[in-house]
Motif scaffolding. Structure first.
Motif, mmCIF file in Angstrom:
data_model
loop_
_atom_site.group_PDB
_atom_site.id
_atom_site.type_symbol
_atom_site.label_atom_id
_atom_site.label_comp_id
_atom_site.label_asym_id
_atom_site.label_seq_id
_atom_site.Cartn_x
_atom_site.Cartn_y
_atom_site.Cartn_z
ATOM 1 N N GLY A 19 -36.895 7.093 -5.361
ATOM 2 C CA GLY A 19 -38.353 7.137 -5.332
ATOM 3 C C GLY A 19 -38.980 7.094 -3.950
ATOM 4 O O GLY A 19 -40.192 7.095 -3.822
ATOM 5 N N ILE A 20 -38.192 7.049 -2.895
ATOM 6 C CA ILE A 20 -38.726 6.996 -1.534
ATOM 7 C C ILE A 20 -38.268 8.240 -0.789
ATOM 8 O O ILE A 20 -37.111 8.627 -0.857
ATOM 9 N N THR A 21 -39.186 8.851 -0.049
ATOM 10 C CA THR A 21 -38.828 10.016 0.750
ATOM 11 C C THR A 21 -38.648 9.596 2.200
ATOM 12 O O THR A 21 -39.060 8.510 2.605
ATOM 13 N N ALA A 22 -38.051 10.467 2.998
ATOM 14 C CA ALA A 22 -37.860 10.188 4.426
ATOM 15 C C ALA A 22 -39.198 10.030 5.136
ATOM 16 O O ALA A 22 -39.296 9.346 6.143
ATOM 17 N N ASP A 23 -40.247 10.649 4.598
ATOM 18 C CA ASP A 23 -41.581 10.518 5.202
ATOM 19 C C ASP A 23 -42.230 9.182 4.867
ATOM 20 O O ASP A 23 -43.166 8.773 5.532
ATOM 21 N N GLU A 24 -41.736 8.485 3.841
ATOM 22 C CA GLU A 24 -42.306 7.195 3.441
ATOM 23 C C GLU A 24 -41.513 6.012 3.991
ATOM 24 O O GLU A 24 -42.072 4.952 4.225
ATOM 25 N N MET A 25 -40.208 6.186 4.181
ATOM 26 C CA MET A 25 -39.380 5.089 4.648
ATOM 27 C C MET A 25 -39.714 4.765 6.103
ATOM 28 O O MET A 25 -39.832 5.652 6.934
ATOM 29 N N ARG A 26 -39.879 3.499 6.411
ATOM 30 C CA ARG A 26 -40.209 3.056 7.766
ATOM 31 C C ARG A 26 -39.023 2.350 8.400
ATOM 32 O O ARG A 26 -38.267 1.662 7.730
ATOM 33 N N ILE A 27 -38.894 2.497 9.705
ATOM 34 C CA ILE A 27 -37.879 1.781 10.472
ATOM 35 C C ILE A 27 -38.486 0.430 10.837
ATOM 36 O O ILE A 27 -39.453 0.353 11.589
ATOM 37 N N SER A 28 -37.942 -0.648 10.281
ATOM 38 C CA SER A 28 -38.521 -1.970 10.523
ATOM 39 C C SER A 28 -38.170 -2.466 11.921
ATOM 40 O O SER A 28 -37.242 -1.982 12.558
ATOM 41 N N ASN A 29 -38.926 -3.454 12.363
ATOM 42 C CA ASN A 29 -38.735 -4.078 13.675
ATOM 43 C C ASN A 29 -38.861 -3.093 14.836
ATOM 44 O O ASN A 29 -38.215 -3.262 15.867
#
Length: 74
Positions: A3-13
């Motif tokens: 349910g998550i796309t590469a455009d929605e996933m965030r790199i944390s920190n």
């Protein structure tokens, strides 16, 4: 990542928390594959892969026999 796309996933920190797509545009993880690994039943702690998992199909990952991993009854 179901349910998550590469455009929605965030790199944390990270400053500005880039999306994975933006991260790749910066030159990182160029050879990474963003896909649902297709676990059999992750919510039930079964992380074996379904037969058509991208890990098997695209990466030729060889699943290991987990039947004797961890605590077992003799």
């Amino acid at each position: 990542c179901p349910g998550i796309t590469a455009d929605e996933m965030r790199i944390s920190n990270m400053p500005e928390a880039p999306t994975f797509a933006e991260w790749r545009k910066r030159g990182f993880d160029k050879n990474s594959i963003f896909a649902d690994p297709m676990f059999t039943n992750a919510s039930g702690d079964d992380y074996t892969l379904k037969p058509f998992s991208p890990a098997i199909e695209k990466l030729q990952f060889k699943p290991i026999d987990t039947s004797r991993v961890g605590i077992v009854n003799d």
